[in-house]
Design a protein around this motif. Structure first.
Motif, PDB file in Angstrom:
ATOM      1  N   ALA A   1      11.638  -2.607 -15.571  1.00  0.00           N
ATOM      2  CA  ALA A   1      10.084  -2.277 -15.362  1.00  0.00           C
ATOM      3  C   ALA A   1       9.928  -3.869 -16.298  1.00  0.00           C
ATOM      4  O   ALA A   1       8.637  -4.573 -16.002  1.00  0.00           O
ATOM      5  CB  ALA A   1       9.335  -1.487 -16.231  1.00  0.00           C
TER       6      ALA A   1
ATOM      7  N   MET B   1       8.168  -6.903 -15.063  1.00  0.00           N
ATOM      8  CA  MET B   1       6.554  -7.707 -15.290  1.00  0.00           C
ATOM      9  C   MET B   1       6.353  -9.452 -15.146  1.00  0.00           C
ATOM     10  O   MET B   1       5.986 -10.279 -15.189  1.00  0.00           O
ATOM     11  CB  MET B   1       6.316  -7.229 -16.678  1.00  0.00           C
ATOM     12  CG  MET B   1       5.870  -5.658 -16.793  1.00  0.00           C
ATOM     13  SD  MET B   1       4.432  -5.141 -17.891  1.00  0.00           S
ATOM     14  CE  MET B   1       3.272  -6.475 -17.720  1.00  0.00           C
TER      15      MET B   1
ATOM     16  N   ALA C   1       1.293  -3.235  -3.998  1.00  0.00           N
ATOM     17  CA  ALA C   1       1.158  -2.959  -5.071  1.00  0.00           C
ATOM     18  C   ALA C   1       1.206  -1.919  -6.451  1.00  0.00           C
ATOM     19  O   ALA C   1       0.337  -2.726  -7.002  1.00  0.00           O
ATOM     20  CB  ALA C   1      -0.421  -2.546  -4.694  1.00  0.00           C
ATOM     21  N   ALA C   2       1.931  -1.003  -5.606  1.00  0.00           N
ATOM     22  CA  ALA C   2       2.513  -0.773  -6.677  1.00  0.00           C
ATOM     23  C   ALA C   2       3.854  -0.728  -7.161  1.00  0.00           C
ATOM     24  O   ALA C   2       3.748  -1.242  -8.865  1.00  0.00           O
ATOM     25  CB  ALA C   2       2.225   1.068  -6.429  1.00  0.00           C
ATOM     26  N   TYR C   3       4.871  -0.757  -6.535  1.00  0.00           N
ATOM     27  CA  TYR C   3       6.261  -0.731  -6.734  1.00  0.00           C
ATOM     28  C   TYR C   3       6.769  -2.551  -7.179  1.00  0.00           C
ATOM     29  O   TYR C   3       7.631  -2.736  -7.258  1.00  0.00           O
ATOM     30  CB  TYR C   3       6.859   0.272  -6.138  1.00  0.00           C
ATOM     31  CG  TYR C   3       6.286   0.761  -6.484  1.00  0.00           C
ATOM     32  CD1 TYR C   3       7.314   2.102  -7.782  1.00  0.00           C
ATOM     33  CD2 TYR C   3       5.619   2.336  -6.151  1.00  0.00           C
ATOM     34  CE1 TYR C   3       7.349   3.231  -8.637  1.00  0.00           C
ATOM     35  CE2 TYR C   3       5.546   3.448  -6.393  1.00  0.00           C
ATOM     36  CZ  TYR C   3       6.277   4.218  -7.817  1.00  0.00           C
ATOM     37  OH  TYR C   3       5.937   5.354  -7.952  1.00  0.00           O
TER      38      TYR C   3
ATOM     39  N   ALA D   1      -2.853   0.466  -9.560  1.00  0.00           N
ATOM     40  CA  ALA D   1      -2.615  -0.277 -10.878  1.00  0.00           C
ATOM     41  C   ALA D   1      -0.576  -0.972 -10.186  1.00  0.00           C
ATOM     42  O   ALA D   1      -0.188   0.118  -9.645  1.00  0.00           O
ATOM     43  CB  ALA D   1      -2.725   1.657 -11.543  1.00  0.00           C
ATOM     44  N   SER D   2       0.001  -1.030 -10.905  1.00  0.00           N
ATOM     45  CA  SER D   2       0.952  -1.808 -11.524  1.00  0.00           C
ATOM     46  C   SER D   2       1.927  -0.381 -11.773  1.00  0.00           C
ATOM     47  O   SER D   2       1.677  -0.910 -12.799  1.00  0.00           O
ATOM     48  CB  SER D   2       1.460  -3.256 -11.531  1.00  0.00           C
ATOM     49  OG  SER D   2       2.946  -2.966 -12.151  1.00  0.00           O
ATOM     50  N   GLN D   3       3.117  -0.137 -11.244  1.00  0.00           N
ATOM     51  CA  GLN D   3       3.608   1.413 -11.693  1.00  0.00           C
ATOM     52  C   GLN D   3       4.660   0.459 -12.480  1.00  0.00           C
ATOM     53  O   GLN D   3       4.961   1.162 -13.621  1.00  0.00           O
ATOM     54  CB  GLN D   3       4.882   1.236 -10.820  1.00  0.00           C
ATOM     55  CG  GLN D   3       4.137   2.455  -9.929  1.00  0.00           C
ATOM     56  CD  GLN D   3       3.866   3.799 -10.767  1.00  0.00           C
ATOM     57  OE1 GLN D   3       4.719   3.804 -12.403  1.00  0.00           O
ATOM     58  NE2 GLN D   3       3.115   3.786 -10.354  1.00  0.00           N
ATOM     59  N   ALA D   4       4.981  -0.948 -12.329  1.00  0.00           N
ATOM     60  CA  ALA D   4       6.032  -1.342 -13.813  1.00  0.00           C
ATOM     61  C   ALA D   4       4.776  -1.680 -14.765  1.00  0.00           C
ATOM     62  O   ALA D   4       6.016  -1.496 -16.063  1.00  0.00           O
ATOM     63  CB  ALA D   4       6.441  -2.891 -13.017  1.00  0.00           C
ATOM     64  N   ALA D   5       3.997  -2.561 -15.383  1.00  0.00           N
ATOM     65  CA  ALA D   5       3.372  -2.001 -15.983  1.00  0.00           C
ATOM     66  C   ALA D   5       3.005  -0.504 -16.577  1.00  0.00           C
ATOM     67  O   ALA D   5       2.636  -0.465 -17.892  1.00  0.00           O
ATOM     68  CB  ALA D   5       1.995  -2.985 -15.740  1.00  0.00           C
TER      69      ALA D   5
ATOM     70  N   GLN E   1       4.810   2.189 -16.093  1.00  0.00           N
ATOM     71  CA  GLN E   1       5.283   2.522 -16.567  1.00  0.00           C
ATOM     72  C   GLN E   1       5.728   2.161 -18.394  1.00  0.00           C
ATOM     73  O   GLN E   1       6.418   2.534 -19.062  1.00  0.00           O
ATOM     74  CB  GLN E   1       6.564   2.271 -15.467  1.00  0.00           C
ATOM     75  CG  GLN E   1       8.760   2.959 -16.295  1.00  0.00           C
ATOM     76  CD  GLN E   1       9.337   2.068 -15.311  1.00  0.00           C
ATOM     77  OE1 GLN E   1       9.182   1.875 -14.025  1.00  0.00           O
ATOM     78  NE2 GLN E   1      10.292   2.484 -15.718  1.00  0.00           N
ATOM     79  N   MET E   2       6.518   0.784 -18.093  1.00  0.00           N
ATOM     80  CA  MET E   2       6.101   0.107 -19.854  1.00  0.00           C
ATOM     81  C   MET E   2       5.099   1.153 -21.296  1.00  0.00           C
ATOM     82  O   MET E   2       5.895   1.144 -21.735  1.00  0.00           O
ATOM     83  CB  MET E   2       5.695  -1.229 -19.505  1.00  0.00           C
ATOM     84  CG  MET E   2       6.491  -1.689 -19.308  1.00  0.00           C
ATOM     85  SD  MET E   2       6.815  -3.756 -19.975  1.00  0.00           S
ATOM     86  CE  MET E   2       7.353  -3.678 -21.381  1.00  0.00           C
TER      87      MET E   2
ATOM     88  N   SER F   1       7.657   6.434 -13.998  1.00  0.00           N
ATOM     89  CA  SER F   1       8.107   5.469 -13.552  1.00  0.00           C
ATOM     90  C   SER F   1       7.332   6.101 -12.117  1.00  0.00           C
ATOM     91  O   SER F   1       7.379   5.994 -10.874  1.00  0.00           O
ATOM     92  CB  SER F   1       9.924   4.931 -13.470  1.00  0.00           C
ATOM     93  OG  SER F   1      10.055   6.388 -12.928  1.00  0.00           O
ATOM     94  N   ARG F   2       7.648   7.309 -11.682  1.00  0.00           N
ATOM     95  CA  ARG F   2       7.138   8.109 -11.362  1.00  0.00           C
ATOM     96  C   ARG F   2       7.802   8.313  -9.812  1.00  0.00           C
ATOM     97  O   ARG F   2       7.276   7.591  -8.703  1.00  0.00           O
ATOM     98  CB  ARG F   2       5.678   7.876 -10.373  1.00  0.00           C
ATOM     99  CG  ARG F   2       4.337   8.165 -11.191  1.00  0.00           C
ATOM    100  CD  ARG F   2       2.871   8.769 -10.515  1.00  0.00           C
ATOM    101  NE  ARG F   2       2.616   9.517 -10.350  1.00  0.00           N
ATOM    102  CZ  ARG F   2       2.748  10.750 -11.019  1.00  0.00           C
ATOM    103  NH1 ARG F   2       3.023  11.045 -11.872  1.00  0.00           N
ATOM    104  NH2 ARG F   2       1.748  11.545  -9.497  1.00  0.00           N
TER     105      ARG F   2
END
Lengths: 389, 389
Positions: A53, A57, A119-121, B50-54, B56-57, B62-63
């Motif tokens: 993650a 970023m 967009a998400a992953y 929404a960005s998952q990476a951001a 998640q941090m 992480s879904r």
DNA sequence: GTGAAAGCGCTAACAA
DNA sequence: TTGTTAGCGCTTTCAC
């Protein structure tokens, strides 16, 4: 929950700065030997692994490959893609990628899902399967310059450079199967296919027609089609076996149709008419070498699905990681890809009967990409001979 | 590449601050109605996700749900897990999760892979399949308090509270199948199973033995076992049909064994001895209702795999998202889970013959979790009757 | 009800 | 060669 070990912990443990740790991991050439070793030791000791993650970023790369898993189809033919998926997951792992799954019912919803996923992953690439005429997915992805490979040719697209793809040469497969039947003395070899308009189906039919023509056999009246399953195969087989000039062998575009045909062929009296009462039994050949074919003793054409998956990953790795990394990253899968593509050699064959080695004349082969091997790979299926032929 | 839309863009467009946007998305109750609407409109217009990476941090979530895809097994039985995976992907998507795939050859390497995954991608949960006696994976995960569900009971574990699991009641299935055969007039019903020691295999055998005992039939000499496939099934079937007191029906622990048995049963003369020369044909029943069974007209026990997957997701969602969200998140799958688990009702049955409704006495049912429905779900298979029985 | 500030873990650019 | 700084996009305090 395992304690989370961060790069800071490693830096502290190795008594260097965070950045040095990062360098050791990402640009080892920049770091002095003993520093490098000390850092790696700390990494080992602490069991550090970088957080994707956080890395994502910063770098924008997720090391994720997304692909669709088809909605549950309980038919025999649906298992083919599952086997491809097994291979894809393994090859991806070897190349340092993970496979992310999604579902979609049609092209449009798949595009929507891909858009969401993006967009998400932010998957780094997509593997598309089941390409077909007028496939809007590929143009959507290509239009956005997103990295992707298809398992399946871009059917119906104008010749010339296209997106990277991997496919299995269906026409060569059915040609080899037809030749096998001709060699066994059959002349009236029927074909049970899918209705015209499907790229895959038409391709497989072409291999049969071409080989029959080359042998001077008139295919008239030997061609049937259905998009059904076992029952349809049985009905069409009976039709071919009851014709004025009955078929003595049946080549099918799929194992499900072939299993139906096999049932018809093995039913009492089936061989009687065709072979003058006491000739050889009706031969049947299917396509895909599914577990059902194996169980039923059905001769079938086997697709090298694991190799196809490896080629997909290799192609993506080339696009994503740049040239030069490929050889190490995926255990040489790409070399296999090339050899199967048209250099005269053919892929691994672990079956009693050899594969069709010559390139199928009708198949598309786009020019090589500038400065590299072709991004289009055509693998050869192999004929697995069992009782049925 | 689609322009990346960040929360800042949305905030600017809606003329609010960044965390107001965040609030609208994550804590809608905190935001005034018209502000909320304006923000949502901006989200819509800009296509923000929404960005998952951001995320998640910040949140540590992480879904992502990770599960193993088995190494390519080209046998018939391997397709069962694939079908489960289809369902898992669909149910996970409905609950807002994605499925991440990995491979592993054995328990130890699976643990290593899980450990890697945890450090790199931080999946929120794991779905383990193919549980067995002495499974070290579950204890490893449980020891670290990682959220997970197994598709398969914790075989051989001491009774009492355990980890959440979902399974299909194999014993109830074979009991129903046996009863079906008894009702059809069969008395000497042979069982072709896996060698003792496999939880699944023993469970399925138990349903047969118990039902035979209840009917006053002596099972002596009717039990065979092998871990092989079609060929083994055929051999064992012949053995049972050639015995001193030959079987008149064969119940098999898997479709691959059953297909072999079917071949033996349908071969000329097979029914002769057993039924005194001209009786009813040998009946054969398999397990898993694979595509091959369908193609061959084999009666088989069908596992509700999509439901099982939905239950797995529901159980995870409960653990991850907390109670109360479940109903909306997964479209009521959890209710199904409960009803199948032992409340007297049974799952959806779309087959000619009803399922075994009573709970299998031998099956484990751990106490309910405090303040919620049981985290252990036992679903019922259904018998799909075809020509073979 | 809304805004400002901090920081998750990482790496690219720059400074030493 | 190594260390410092900044910031990726988000959410969680905490003021206002």
């Amino acid at each position: 929950m395992a304690q989370k070990v961060t790069i800071t912990d490693v830096a502290r443990h190795a008594k260097v700065s965070r950045q040095t740790v990062s360098n050791v991991l990402n640009t080892p050439g920049l770091v002095r030997e003993d520093t490098r070793r000390r850092v790696l030791e700390a990494v080992e000791t602490l069991g550090y692994r970088a957080s994707q993650a956080a890395r994502q970023m910063r770098t924008g790369r997720s090391r994720l490959i997304a692909t669709r898993i088809e909605p549950t189809r309980d038919d025999i033919d649906g298992t083919v893609y599952d086997r491809f998926l097994h291979g894809l997951t393994e090859s991806a792992a070897e190349a340092g990628y993970r496979v992310l799954l999604y579902t979609a019912d049609d092209d449009q919803s798949e595009i929507a899902t891909i858009d969401d996923l993006l967009a998400a992953y932010e998957p780094d690439a997509f593997v598309l399967t089941d390409t077909h005429h007028g496939d809007v997915r590929t143009s959507w992805l290509a239009g956005r310059r997103l990295p992707f490979v298809t398992f399946g040719r871009p059917w119906g697209m104008p010749e010339g450079p296209s997106h990277p793809w991997v496919d299995v040469d269906g026409a060569a497969g059915t040609a080899a199967a037809t030749r096998h039947l001709l060699d066994a003395g059959h002349r009236r070899i029927g074909f049970i296919g899918w209705p015209p308009g499907s790229g895959v189906g038409d391709d497989r039919r072409a291999g049969w027609a071409r080989t029959l023509a080359a042998a001077g056999v008139d295919p008239a009246g030997l061609d049937r089609a259905s998009d059904g399953g076992v029952a349809a195969g049985e009905a069409l087989a009976r039709d071919l076996l009851d014709a004025d000039r009955p078929a003595t062998a049946l080549l099918c575009v799929s194992d499900s149709l072939a299993l139906g045909a096999l049932h018809a062929a093995r039913s009492p009296g089936a061989g009687g008419r065709a072979n003058g009462g006491a000739g050889m039994p009706i031969a049947v050949i299917g396509f895909d070498d599914t577990s059902a074919a194996r169980a039923m003793g059905l001769t079938s054409l086997s697709q090298p699905l694991a190799e196809a998956a490896a080629c997909c990953v290799a192609l993506l790795a080339r696009a994503l990681d740049g040239a030069g990394v490929i050889g190490e990253a995926n255990g040489g899968a790409f070399d296999e890809a090339r050899s199967g593509a048209g250099l005269g050699a053919h892929g691994p064959v672990a079956t009693p009967v050899g594969t069709e080695t010559s390139r199928s004349p009708g198949s598309t082969m786009a020019p090589t990409a500038p400065g590299g091997p072709p991004a289009q790979v055509l693998l050869q299926p192999s004929l697995v001979v069992r009782r049925s032929a």
